[in-house]
Design a protein around this motif. Structure first.
Motif, short mmCIF file in Angstrom:
data_model
loop_
_atom_site.label_atom_id
_atom_site.label_comp_id
_atom_site.label_asym_id
_atom_site.label_seq_id
_atom_site.Cartn_x
_atom_site.Cartn_y
_atom_site.Cartn_z
N ALA A 206 13.64 -34.74 -19.94
CA ALA A 206 12.64 -35.65 -20.52
C ALA A 206 11.55 -34.86 -21.22
O ALA A 206 11.10 -35.23 -22.32
CB ALA A 206 12.06 -36.54 -19.42
N ALA A 207 11.13 -33.75 -20.60
CA ALA A 207 10.08 -32.92 -21.22
C ALA A 207 10.60 -32.33 -22.54
O ALA A 207 9.84 -32.24 -23.52
CB ALA A 207 9.66 -31.81 -20.26
N VAL A 208 11.87 -31.96 -22.57
CA VAL A 208 12.45 -31.39 -23.80
C VAL A 208 12.37 -32.38 -24.96
O VAL A 208 12.04 -32.02 -26.08
CB VAL A 208 13.93 -30.96 -23.55
CG1 VAL A 208 14.67 -30.70 -24.86
CG2 VAL A 208 14.00 -29.75 -22.63
N ILE A 209 12.65 -33.67 -24.67
CA ILE A 209 12.65 -34.64 -25.77
C ILE A 209 11.35 -35.46 -25.83
O ILE A 209 11.25 -36.44 -26.57
CB ILE A 209 13.89 -35.58 -25.71
CG1 ILE A 209 13.99 -36.29 -24.35
CG2 ILE A 209 15.17 -34.80 -26.01
CD1 ILE A 209 15.10 -37.35 -24.30
N VAL B 25 22.93 -38.77 -22.12
CA VAL B 25 21.55 -39.16 -21.81
C VAL B 25 21.09 -40.14 -22.88
O VAL B 25 21.12 -39.81 -24.08
CB VAL B 25 20.60 -37.93 -21.82
CG1 VAL B 25 19.19 -38.34 -21.44
CG2 VAL B 25 21.11 -36.82 -20.89
N THR B 26 20.68 -41.32 -22.47
CA THR B 26 20.15 -42.26 -23.45
C THR B 26 18.72 -42.66 -23.09
O THR B 26 18.33 -42.61 -21.93
CB THR B 26 21.00 -43.55 -23.55
OG1 THR B 26 20.98 -44.22 -22.30
CG2 THR B 26 22.45 -43.27 -23.93
N GLU C 112 20.25 -33.74 -28.80
CA GLU C 112 18.97 -33.01 -28.86
C GLU C 112 18.81 -32.10 -27.64
O GLU C 112 18.37 -30.96 -27.75
CB GLU C 112 17.79 -34.01 -28.81
CG GLU C 112 17.42 -34.65 -30.11
CD GLU C 112 16.48 -35.83 -29.85
OE1 GLU C 112 15.30 -35.59 -29.53
OE2 GLU C 112 16.95 -36.98 -29.94
N ILE C 113 19.16 -32.66 -26.50
CA ILE C 113 19.02 -31.88 -25.26
C ILE C 113 20.02 -30.73 -25.27
O ILE C 113 19.70 -29.59 -24.92
CB ILE C 113 19.23 -32.79 -24.02
CG1 ILE C 113 18.15 -33.88 -24.01
CG2 ILE C 113 19.20 -31.99 -22.72
CD1 ILE C 113 18.41 -35.02 -23.05
N GLU D 187 8.45 -25.40 -22.23
CA GLU D 187 7.45 -24.42 -22.61
C GLU D 187 6.53 -24.01 -21.46
O GLU D 187 6.46 -22.85 -21.11
CB GLU D 187 6.64 -24.91 -23.79
CG GLU D 187 6.50 -23.79 -24.81
CD GLU D 187 6.17 -24.37 -26.16
OE1 GLU D 187 5.00 -24.76 -26.32
OE2 GLU D 187 7.08 -24.43 -27.01
N ASP D 188 5.90 -24.98 -20.84
CA ASP D 188 5.02 -24.61 -19.75
C ASP D 188 5.52 -25.27 -18.46
O ASP D 188 5.13 -26.37 -18.12
CB ASP D 188 3.58 -25.04 -20.06
CG ASP D 188 2.61 -24.47 -19.02
OD1 ASP D 188 3.10 -23.88 -18.04
OD2 ASP D 188 1.40 -24.63 -19.21
#
Ligand code: NAD
Ligand code: G6P
Ligand code: MN
Length: 443
Positions: free
Chosen positions: A181-184, A207-208, A217-218, A230-231
């Protein structure tokens, strides 16, 4: 509104204050009449309870809290039991990790020979816990179990206590979903995932978000960076320890080679085993990191309280771990039919895996338990890996029940983490010595 009696078994766990905080965050929707902490180590229980009581004072001062080592007091009329026992505690975890490593084999608390050793310690205490709960608790109770190694525990309870009202869960899928979720850039609760496998041995296939397929995307991110975001410290405190940073990163190597599905981080121990061993310090493993980190922070906070009367409420871990077990309990309590990944008996959900395998797949959680979702057929590579690992888990459970040394040796030999039967035997013989008093006798 009905108020529930909820008992945490393994109440002395480092996760207890975080789980309690998650429970109290939902106190309006899921109100508690009584919170009980049960542990077989009274000293440890009382120490952790100091922190728990401060959390309660802060978020629900009206709530009655009881701590006990007595099963009758713990479970009488209880409606929910959250189980999180670590049989042998971290000192035995250290053995599970270090013994295989000394033979050049992956040393991990739930995977490979270490996981099997932990399994042999945990099977009978779990069965005993179920018996105690059945004796004293509300007949409609639910046990929501985190106690590891969850795959072995689930397989063993299916055989030993087939009618138990237990759901075995793991926070790794939900932690992985949190990172995805953080990635997208989405809220983790909006992600709907397809997934198949065993516990700590599965893959996300889709994943939808709002009906839109976001898998690609993931996948693209994971092929470049693994599931490191990233963090990480902003995303999660526990999973940003140095060893966890490596775990998220290692997803990259698995994705480069097998880009179709997104692996559970634990697959690294089976697919990248030699590299994991090479990069692990046998003198300082994850057990040490936990004892010097998560565990020490809790007990330091207790010492601080004893000196000053003040409790540092940032001394414990909060996050998806506590939120997930509470979400599952609420779906059970109110028949919410929420979709979560849990461990269930396959019964045809994955068509080309054994009917009786305890698989980890999506299910709707109802008041009568999980309603698994059909997965269909899975490709050869994944099917073969899963069948091998499932055979390992089945054999170690049979070894415990039949007191069979040979079956334990077969389990270790068949583990993808172990290169030969010779190595398996050396490791098994040393694990037997280290686990004296904990394991069923093997003849
Ligand atoms: P911990 O050692 O801090 O706490 C475990 C507690 O269990 C201790 O207080 C110990 O005294 C108690 N205990 C041991 N045997 C018991 C028994 N027979 N009856 C009652 N209490 C008993 O461990 P932790 O790191 O906080 O983890 C707790 C458990 O949760 C472990 O089993 C861990 O593997 C598991 N866990 C599972 C998941 C998952 O995804 N399924 C996630 C996190 C933790
Ligand atoms: C993940 C897994 C758990 C495991 C935990 C170990 O959350 O899903 O099954 O117990 O990691 O974490 P630790 O911090 O104790 O190494
Ligand atoms: Mn887990």
């Amino acid at each position: 509104m009905h108020k529930f009696i909820l008992t945490i078994a393994g109440g002395g766990s480092t996760y207890t204050p975080g789980i309690v905080k998650s429970l109290l965050a939902k106190k309006e929707e899921f109100p508690l009449k009584e919170l009980r902490l049960y542990d077989n180590d009274g000293d440890r229980q009382e120490k952790v309870a100091i922190i728990v009581k401060e959390v309660v004072k802060e978020f629900a001062p009206e709530l009655k809290v009881l701590t006990t080592t007595d099963p009758e007091t713990a479970f009488s009329d209880a409606e929910f039991i959250f189980a999180q026992m670590r049989v042998g505690k971290n000192s035995m975890r250290e053995q599970d990790e270090k013994i295989p490593l000394r033979y050049g084999v992956v040393g991990q608390e739930t995977c490979g020979p270490g996981g099997l050793a932990y399994g042999l310690r945990t099977i009978y205490p779990m069965a005993e816990l179920i018996d105690l709960v059945e004796k004293y608790a509300n007949p409609k109770h639910w046990i929501v179990n985190y106690s590891n190694p969850a795959a072995v525990v689930a397989e063993a309870m299916k055989k030993l206590r087939p009618n138990a009202r237990i759901i075995n869960i793991c926070d790794m899928p939900v932690a992985t979903i949190r990172n995805m979720a953080a990635v997208i850039g989405e809220d983790r609760n909006k992600l709907v995932v397809d997934y198949f496998g065993l516990n700590h041995f599965g893959w996300f296939t889709k994943v939808t978000v709002d009906g839109v397929d976001r898998t690609d995307e993931i996948r693209k991110h994971a092929i470049k960076h693994g599931l490191l975001v990233e963090d990480m410290t902003k995303v999660d405190a526990q999973h940003s320890d140095p060893s966890w940073i490596k775990n998220w990163k290692n997803i990259q190597y698995m994705m480069e080679m097998f880009p179709d599905y997104i692996p559970n981080p634990y697959l690294q121990y089976y697919l990248l085993g030699d590299s994991i061993v090479e990069h692990t310090n046998v003198e300082h493993t994850r057990a040490n990191e936990v004892m010097e980190g998560r565990e020490k922070r809790i007990f330091d906070a207790v010492d601080e309280y004893n000196r000053t009367g003040e409790v540092d409420l940032s001394s414990f871990y909060t996050g998806v771990h506590g939120q997930f077990i509470v979400d599952v309990a609420m779906s059970l309590a109110y028949n919410l039919r929420k979709r979560f990944l849990v461990m269930v008996e396959n019964k045809g959900a994955v068509m080309n895996l054994p009917e009786d395998a305890m698989v980890e797949i999506p299910a709707y959680i109802t008041s009568d338990g999980p309603e698994p979702i059909r997965v269909g057929e899975i490709p050869t590579f994944y099917k073969a890996l899963i069948e091998q690992q499932y055979a390992v888990e089945k054999l170690i459970v049979e070894a415990a029940i039949e007191h069979s040394y040979t079956k334990a040796l077969m389990a270790l030999t068949l583990s993808k983490t172990v290169p030969s039967a010779f190595k398996a035997k050396e490791i098994l013989d040393e694990l037997i010595k280290a686990n004296k008093g904990y394991w069923p006798e093997l003849n």
